[in-house]
Design an enzyme around this catalytic site. Sequence first.
Site, PDB file in Angstrom:
ATOM      1  N   THR A  43      45.244  35.406  49.461  1.00  0.00           N
ATOM      2  CA  THR A  43      45.615  35.473  48.044  1.00  0.00           C
ATOM      3  C   THR A  43      44.435  35.688  47.103  1.00  0.00           C
ATOM      4  O   THR A  43      44.635  36.007  45.929  1.00  0.00           O
ATOM      5  CB  THR A  43      46.260  34.134  47.622  1.00  0.00           C
ATOM      6  OG1 THR A  43      45.291  33.100  47.870  1.00  0.00           O
ATOM      7  CG2 THR A  43      47.530  33.850  48.412  1.00  0.00           C
ATOM      8  N   HIS A  54      29.831  36.141  24.190  1.00  0.00           N
ATOM      9  CA  HIS A  54      30.108  35.977  25.624  1.00  0.00           C
ATOM     10  C   HIS A  54      28.965  35.210  26.311  1.00  0.00           C
ATOM     11  O   HIS A  54      29.208  34.376  27.178  1.00  0.00           O
ATOM     12  CB  HIS A  54      30.338  37.332  26.285  1.00  0.00           C
ATOM     13  CG  HIS A  54      31.592  37.996  25.798  1.00  0.00           C
ATOM     14  ND1 HIS A  54      32.798  37.340  25.758  1.00  0.00           N
ATOM     15  CD2 HIS A  54      31.822  39.239  25.317  1.00  0.00           C
ATOM     16  CE1 HIS A  54      33.724  38.155  25.282  1.00  0.00           C
ATOM     17  NE2 HIS A  54      33.158  39.316  24.992  1.00  0.00           N
ATOM     18  N   CYS A  95      40.608  36.771  50.802  1.00  0.00           N
ATOM     19  CA  CYS A  95      41.441  35.950  51.686  1.00  0.00           C
ATOM     20  C   CYS A  95      42.872  36.452  51.514  1.00  0.00           C
ATOM     21  O   CYS A  95      43.057  37.594  51.074  1.00  0.00           O
ATOM     22  CB  CYS A  95      41.269  34.454  51.412  1.00  0.00           C
ATOM     23  SG  CYS A  95      41.823  33.864  49.805  1.00  0.00           S
ATOM     24  N   ASP A 101      38.255  35.543  55.073  1.00  0.00           N
ATOM     25  CA  ASP A 101      38.829  34.805  56.196  1.00  0.00           C
ATOM     26  C   ASP A 101      39.662  35.792  57.007  1.00  0.00           C
ATOM     27  O   ASP A 101      39.600  37.019  56.769  1.00  0.00           O
ATOM     28  CB  ASP A 101      39.634  33.582  55.704  1.00  0.00           C
ATOM     29  CG  ASP A 101      40.939  33.958  55.017  1.00  0.00           C
ATOM     30  OD1 ASP A 101      41.176  35.172  54.789  1.00  0.00           O
ATOM     31  OD2 ASP A 101      41.734  33.051  54.712  1.00  0.00           O
ATOM     32  N   HIS A 111      33.113  40.384  29.944  1.00  0.00           N
ATOM     33  CA  HIS A 111      33.203  39.130  29.179  1.00  0.00           C
ATOM     34  C   HIS A 111      32.605  37.924  29.909  1.00  0.00           C
ATOM     35  O   HIS A 111      31.998  37.070  29.278  1.00  0.00           O
ATOM     36  CB  HIS A 111      34.671  38.800  28.863  1.00  0.00           C
ATOM     37  CG  HIS A 111      35.300  39.775  27.923  1.00  0.00           C
ATOM     38  ND1 HIS A 111      36.424  39.474  27.183  1.00  0.00           N
ATOM     39  CD2 HIS A 111      34.975  41.048  27.600  1.00  0.00           C
ATOM     40  CE1 HIS A 111      36.756  40.522  26.438  1.00  0.00           C
ATOM     41  NE2 HIS A 111      35.900  41.498  26.687  1.00  0.00           N
TER      42      HIS A 111
HETATM   43  C1  RB5 Z   1      45.333  31.636  55.106  1.00  0.00           C
HETATM   44  O1  RB5 Z   1      46.558  31.542  55.721  1.00  0.00           O
HETATM   45  C2  RB5 Z   1      45.480  31.604  53.595  1.00  0.00           C
HETATM   46  O2  RB5 Z   1      45.813  30.313  53.195  1.00  0.00           O
HETATM   47  C3  RB5 Z   1      44.214  32.065  52.946  1.00  0.00           C
HETATM   48  O3  RB5 Z   1      43.920  33.358  53.345  1.00  0.00           O
HETATM   49  C4  RB5 Z   1      44.212  32.103  51.423  1.00  0.00           C
HETATM   50  O4  RB5 Z   1      45.310  32.790  50.927  1.00  0.00           O
HETATM   51  C5  RB5 Z   1      44.008  30.813  50.750  1.00  0.00           C
HETATM   52  O5  RB5 Z   1      43.975  30.702  49.534  1.00  0.00           O
END
Ligand code: RB5
Length: 142
Positions: A66, A133, A64, A7, A97
């Site tokens: 996180t 596994h 993304c 994203d 694994h």
């Molecule tokens: C976008 O702001 C953020 O929510 C996205 O990149 C991600 O971290 C979602 O899990």
Amino acid sequence: MIAIGSDHGGFALKQEVMEHLKKEGLEYKDYGTYTKDSCDYPVYAKKVAEAIISGECEKGILICGTGIGISITANKFKGIRAAVCHDCFSAQATREHNDANILAMGARVVGPGLALKIVDTFLNTEFSNDERHINRIRQIEE
Ligand code: RB5
């Protein structure tokens, strides 16, 4: 062939990862996003997951902010095992694994230096093929 997607939060790191893959002589397909504009991570998680399920690509990389939202989405697809990894130990372990087929990372969590090492570890580690596994992975799908 490696499927890659992000994203807006992962856009800049995706560019660095693609440059790295190119330098390493690895083939990849970029499923977007293609700009820094705000967008919805599920769109790109779905595209990469579908590329793997269809057999078009063997492995995927999703980024993304996180690594969490994009991996949660990808893991809704049967046959997808997306692992969020922010260290090389986890990247190696999830290949050995879990036979993870997607690496997810958060560009707001790791810097590009570490991210590229994680990518290398993930792509260069084979599944152990250990019976225990294989049995556990089978249970994920049941
Ligand atoms: C976008 O702001 C953020 O929510 C996205 O990149 C991600 O971290 C979602 O899990």
